[in-house]
Design a protein around this motif. Structure first.
Motif, PDB file in Angstrom:
ATOM      1  N   VAL A 100      -1.595 -11.934 -24.547  1.00  0.00           N
ATOM      2  CA  VAL A 100      -1.543 -12.721 -22.727  1.00  0.00           C
ATOM      3  C   VAL A 100      -2.568 -13.441 -22.436  1.00  0.00           C
ATOM      4  CG1 VAL A 100      -0.648 -12.468 -20.292  1.00  0.00           C
ATOM      5  CG2 VAL A 100       0.516 -10.948 -21.990  1.00  0.00           C
ATOM      6  N   GLY A 101      -4.273 -13.340 -22.911  1.00  0.00           N
ATOM      7  CA  GLY A 101      -5.175 -13.931 -22.776  1.00  0.00           C
ATOM      8  C   GLY A 101      -5.624 -13.584 -21.466  1.00  0.00           C
ATOM      9  N   PRO A 102      -6.749 -14.543 -21.339  1.00  0.00           N
ATOM     10  CA  PRO A 102      -7.637 -14.407 -19.985  1.00  0.00           C
ATOM     11  C   PRO A 102      -6.568 -14.355 -19.314  1.00  0.00           C
ATOM     12  CG  PRO A 102      -8.611 -14.647 -21.821  1.00  0.00           C
ATOM     13  CD  PRO A 102      -7.505 -15.568 -21.731  1.00  0.00           C
ATOM     14  N   ALA A 103      -5.694 -15.545 -18.341  1.00  0.00           N
ATOM     15  CA  ALA A 103      -5.616 -15.418 -17.572  1.00  0.00           C
ATOM     16  C   ALA A 103      -4.538 -14.131 -17.121  1.00  0.00           C
ATOM     17  CB  ALA A 103      -4.205 -16.709 -18.198  1.00  0.00           C
ATOM     18  N   GLY A 104      -3.874 -13.544 -18.128  1.00  0.00           N
ATOM     19  CA  GLY A 104      -3.181 -11.958 -17.592  1.00  0.00           C
ATOM     20  C   GLY A 104      -4.328 -11.670 -17.581  1.00  0.00           C
ATOM     21  N   LEU A 105      -5.450 -10.790 -18.040  1.00  0.00           N
ATOM     22  CA  LEU A 105      -6.462 -10.289 -18.070  1.00  0.00           C
ATOM     23  C   LEU A 105      -7.207 -10.623 -16.308  1.00  0.00           C
ATOM     24  CD1 LEU A 105      -8.596  -8.025 -18.769  1.00  0.00           C
ATOM     25  CD2 LEU A 105      -9.910 -10.254 -19.142  1.00  0.00           C
ATOM     26  N   LEU A 106      -7.017 -11.430 -15.904  1.00  0.00           N
ATOM     27  CA  LEU A 106      -7.599 -12.195 -14.549  1.00  0.00           C
ATOM     28  C   LEU A 106      -6.374 -11.373 -13.762  1.00  0.00           C
ATOM     29  CD1 LEU A 106      -9.501 -14.800 -14.997  1.00  0.00           C
ATOM     30  CD2 LEU A 106     -10.609 -12.134 -14.928  1.00  0.00           C
ATOM     31  N   GLN A 107      -5.231 -11.295 -13.782  1.00  0.00           N
ATOM     32  CA  GLN A 107      -4.066 -11.632 -12.889  1.00  0.00           C
ATOM     33  C   GLN A 107      -3.892  -9.518 -12.465  1.00  0.00           C
ATOM     34  OE1 GLN A 107       0.684 -12.303 -14.578  1.00  0.00           O
ATOM     35  NE2 GLN A 107       0.007 -13.963 -12.693  1.00  0.00           N
ATOM     36  N   VAL A 108      -4.142  -8.720 -13.895  1.00  0.00           N
ATOM     37  CA  VAL A 108      -3.977  -7.119 -14.284  1.00  0.00           C
ATOM     38  C   VAL A 108      -5.280  -7.226 -12.592  1.00  0.00           C
ATOM     39  CG1 VAL A 108      -5.339  -4.986 -15.476  1.00  0.00           C
ATOM     40  CG2 VAL A 108      -3.650  -7.133 -15.850  1.00  0.00           C
ATOM     41  N   LEU A 109      -6.934  -7.688 -12.425  1.00  0.00           N
ATOM     42  CA  LEU A 109      -7.643  -7.507 -11.661  1.00  0.00           C
ATOM     43  C   LEU A 109      -7.081  -8.256  -9.877  1.00  0.00           C
ATOM     44  CD1 LEU A 109     -10.661  -6.506 -11.069  1.00  0.00           C
ATOM     45  CD2 LEU A 109     -11.351  -9.393 -11.536  1.00  0.00           C
ATOM     46  N   GLU A 110      -6.993  -9.242  -9.804  1.00  0.00           N
ATOM     47  CA  GLU A 110      -6.306  -9.359  -8.847  1.00  0.00           C
ATOM     48  C   GLU A 110      -4.943  -8.581  -8.152  1.00  0.00           C
ATOM     49  OE1 GLU A 110      -4.902 -13.254  -6.286  1.00  0.00           O
ATOM     50  OE2 GLU A 110      -4.802 -13.317  -8.475  1.00  0.00           O
ATOM     51  N   ALA A 111      -4.086  -7.567  -9.292  1.00  0.00           N
ATOM     52  CA  ALA A 111      -3.566  -6.818  -8.625  1.00  0.00           C
ATOM     53  C   ALA A 111      -3.835  -5.291  -8.203  1.00  0.00           C
ATOM     54  CB  ALA A 111      -1.537  -6.819  -9.869  1.00  0.00           C
ATOM     55  N   SER A 112      -4.677  -5.362  -9.677  1.00  0.00           N
ATOM     56  CA  SER A 112      -5.324  -3.864  -8.994  1.00  0.00           C
ATOM     57  C   SER A 112      -5.663  -3.757  -8.081  1.00  0.00           C
ATOM     58  CB  SER A 112      -6.273  -3.906 -10.617  1.00  0.00           C
ATOM     59  OG  SER A 112      -5.830  -3.331 -11.209  1.00  0.00           O
ATOM     60  N   GLY A 113      -7.025  -5.080  -7.510  1.00  0.00           N
ATOM     61  CA  GLY A 113      -7.479  -5.012  -6.878  1.00  0.00           C
ATOM     62  C   GLY A 113      -6.638  -5.770  -4.945  1.00  0.00           C
ATOM     63  N   ALA A 114      -5.983  -5.927  -5.064  1.00  0.00           N
ATOM     64  CA  ALA A 114      -4.803  -6.227  -3.830  1.00  0.00           C
ATOM     65  C   ALA A 114      -4.230  -4.501  -3.995  1.00  0.00           C
ATOM     66  CB  ALA A 114      -3.866  -7.205  -4.322  1.00  0.00           C
ATOM     67  N   LEU A 115      -4.245  -4.368  -4.729  1.00  0.00           N
ATOM     68  CA  LEU A 115      -3.446  -2.676  -4.139  1.00  0.00           C
ATOM     69  C   LEU A 115      -5.289  -2.011  -3.076  1.00  0.00           C
ATOM     70  CD1 LEU A 115      -2.350  -1.134  -7.809  1.00  0.00           C
ATOM     71  CD2 LEU A 115      -0.620  -1.761  -5.839  1.00  0.00           C
ATOM     72  N   LEU A 116      -5.054  -1.559  -3.388  1.00  0.00           N
ATOM     73  CA  LEU A 116      -6.802  -1.323  -2.792  1.00  0.00           C
ATOM     74  C   LEU A 116      -6.793  -1.998  -1.633  1.00  0.00           C
ATOM     75  CD1 LEU A 116      -9.356   0.682  -3.169  1.00  0.00           C
ATOM     76  CD2 LEU A 116     -10.523  -0.476  -3.324  1.00  0.00           C
ATOM     77  N   VAL A 117      -7.311  -3.067  -1.486  1.00  0.00           N
ATOM     78  CA  VAL A 117      -6.892  -4.184  -0.124  1.00  0.00           C
ATOM     79  C   VAL A 117      -5.874  -3.233   0.584  1.00  0.00           C
ATOM     80  CG1 VAL A 117      -6.143  -6.103   0.697  1.00  0.00           C
ATOM     81  CG2 VAL A 117      -7.914  -6.206  -1.154  1.00  0.00           C
ATOM     82  N   ALA A 118      -5.205  -3.103   0.228  1.00  0.00           N
ATOM     83  CA  ALA A 118      -3.395  -2.675   0.873  1.00  0.00           C
ATOM     84  C   ALA A 118      -3.491  -0.897   1.415  1.00  0.00           C
ATOM     85  CB  ALA A 118      -2.158  -2.904  -0.253  1.00  0.00           C
ATOM     86  N   MET A 119      -4.797  -0.960   0.498  1.00  0.00           N
ATOM     87  CA  MET A 119      -4.566   0.312   1.117  1.00  0.00           C
ATOM     88  C   MET A 119      -5.980   0.726   1.860  1.00  0.00           C
ATOM     89  SD  MET A 119      -2.364   2.638  -0.542  1.00  0.00           S
ATOM     90  CE  MET A 119      -3.011   4.378   0.232  1.00  0.00           C
ATOM     91  N   VAL A 120      -6.912   0.099   2.251  1.00  0.00           N
ATOM     92  CA  VAL A 120      -7.828   0.510   3.240  1.00  0.00           C
ATOM     93  C   VAL A 120      -7.303  -0.142   3.866  1.00  0.00           C
ATOM     94  CG1 VAL A 120     -10.190  -0.749   3.630  1.00  0.00           C
ATOM     95  CG2 VAL A 120     -10.276  -0.146   1.194  1.00  0.00           C
ATOM     96  N   ARG A 121      -6.293  -1.354   4.259  1.00  0.00           N
ATOM     97  CA  ARG A 121      -5.612  -2.169   5.272  1.00  0.00           C
ATOM     98  C   ARG A 121      -4.989  -0.730   6.097  1.00  0.00           C
ATOM     99  NH1 ARG A 121      -4.529  -8.168   3.138  1.00  0.00           N
ATOM    100  NH2 ARG A 121      -6.689  -8.517   4.072  1.00  0.00           N
ATOM    101  N   THR A 122      -4.184  -0.530   5.411  1.00  0.00           N
ATOM    102  CA  THR A 122      -2.863   0.906   5.527  1.00  0.00           C
ATOM    103  C   THR A 122      -3.033   2.108   6.199  1.00  0.00           C
ATOM    104  OG1 THR A 122      -1.844   1.193   3.789  1.00  0.00           O
ATOM    105  CG2 THR A 122      -1.339  -0.527   4.870  1.00  0.00           C
ATOM    106  N   THR A 123      -4.718   2.850   5.628  1.00  0.00           N
ATOM    107  CA  THR A 123      -4.333   3.934   5.418  1.00  0.00           C
ATOM    108  C   THR A 123      -5.188   4.616   6.791  1.00  0.00           C
ATOM    109  OG1 THR A 123      -4.376   4.435   3.363  1.00  0.00           O
ATOM    110  CG2 THR A 123      -5.811   6.553   4.553  1.00  0.00           C
TER     111      THR A 123
END
Length: 218
Positions: A100-123
């Motif tokens: 998928v190339g670098p754009a897909g790689l950065l999407q994986v990074l953004e999604a992983s970061g969003a998971l942690l952001v959500a957990m920090v907000r809700t825990t």
């Protein structure tokens, strides 16, 4: 590196918004990288730039996962199957599809970061979960995620030929949360690089071993 986790002067808490800012700033600068540069080494690391983004994504994902169970583990990590794709590569549970190339790689990074952001907000703030440097709270995991993001983006910027200087206030907050006994009166970004073994600091030799202290602060 010997540092204590003693309480220091009053500090501003590290928040989910801080983590979101760090991840978005990292993605913004990494989008500027030429597509042919991702196979090069990431700064002083033994991994290439692609692998380093996968490692960072894996860090953020795994921190979110530690906070995920109704009763988070205090004696070990949530047992995902981590594996390297080559000898010497980072052992990750998260890998990006290279086709998928670098754009897909950065999407994986953004999604992983969003998971942690959500957990920090809700825990709830009283929750504790295992980390190899000691059990921590949601704020601590947010700060860890920010440090991982800032310093690995530094590694990536060196390998990709990019300029990267994160906000001073963000560096100051994570230093106060995780590295309370770093020298005072020094540039916060340079101090964070020094505290993670990536730079020299005037009057202080470069560290060959280091750690942070994620124990909850009162």
């Amino acid at each position: 590196m010997s540092q204590s986790a003693e309480a220091g002067p009053p500090r501003s808490p590290v928040t989910a918004d801080d983590l979101d800012q760090a991840v978005q700033l990292a993605i913004g600068i990494l989008r500027e990288a030429p597509s042919q540069a991702w196979d090069g080494k990431a700064g002083s690391l033994e991994w290439d730039c692609w692998e380093t983004v996968e490692h960072l994504s894996d860090d953020l994902f795994s921190y979110a996962a530690q906070l995920g169970p109704r009763t988070p583990p205090l004696d070990g990590v949530v047992p995902f199957a981590w594996a390297s794709r080559r000898p010497g590569g980072p052992p990750n549970a998260i890998h990006a599809d290279r086709t998928v190339g670098p754009a897909g790689l950065l999407q994986v990074l953004e999604a992983s970061g969003a998971l942690l952001v959500a957990m920090v907000r809700t825990t709830p703030s009283q929750v504790r979960a295992h980390h190899v440097f000691g059990a921590s709270d949601p704020e601590g995991f947010a700060a860890m995620g920010i440090v991982e993001t800032l310093v690995h983006t530094h590694d990536l910027a060196e390998g990709l030929g990019l300029a990267w200087t994160p906000p001073t206030d963000l560096c100051s907050r994570v230093l106060a949360r995780l590295f309370s006994n770093t020298p005072e009166g020094t540039d916060p970004w340079l101090t964070l690089l020094w505290a993670t073994g990536r730079a020299e600091l005037p009057g202080h030799p470069r560290l060959t071993t280091w750690r942070w202290y994620g124990a909850p602060r009162s």
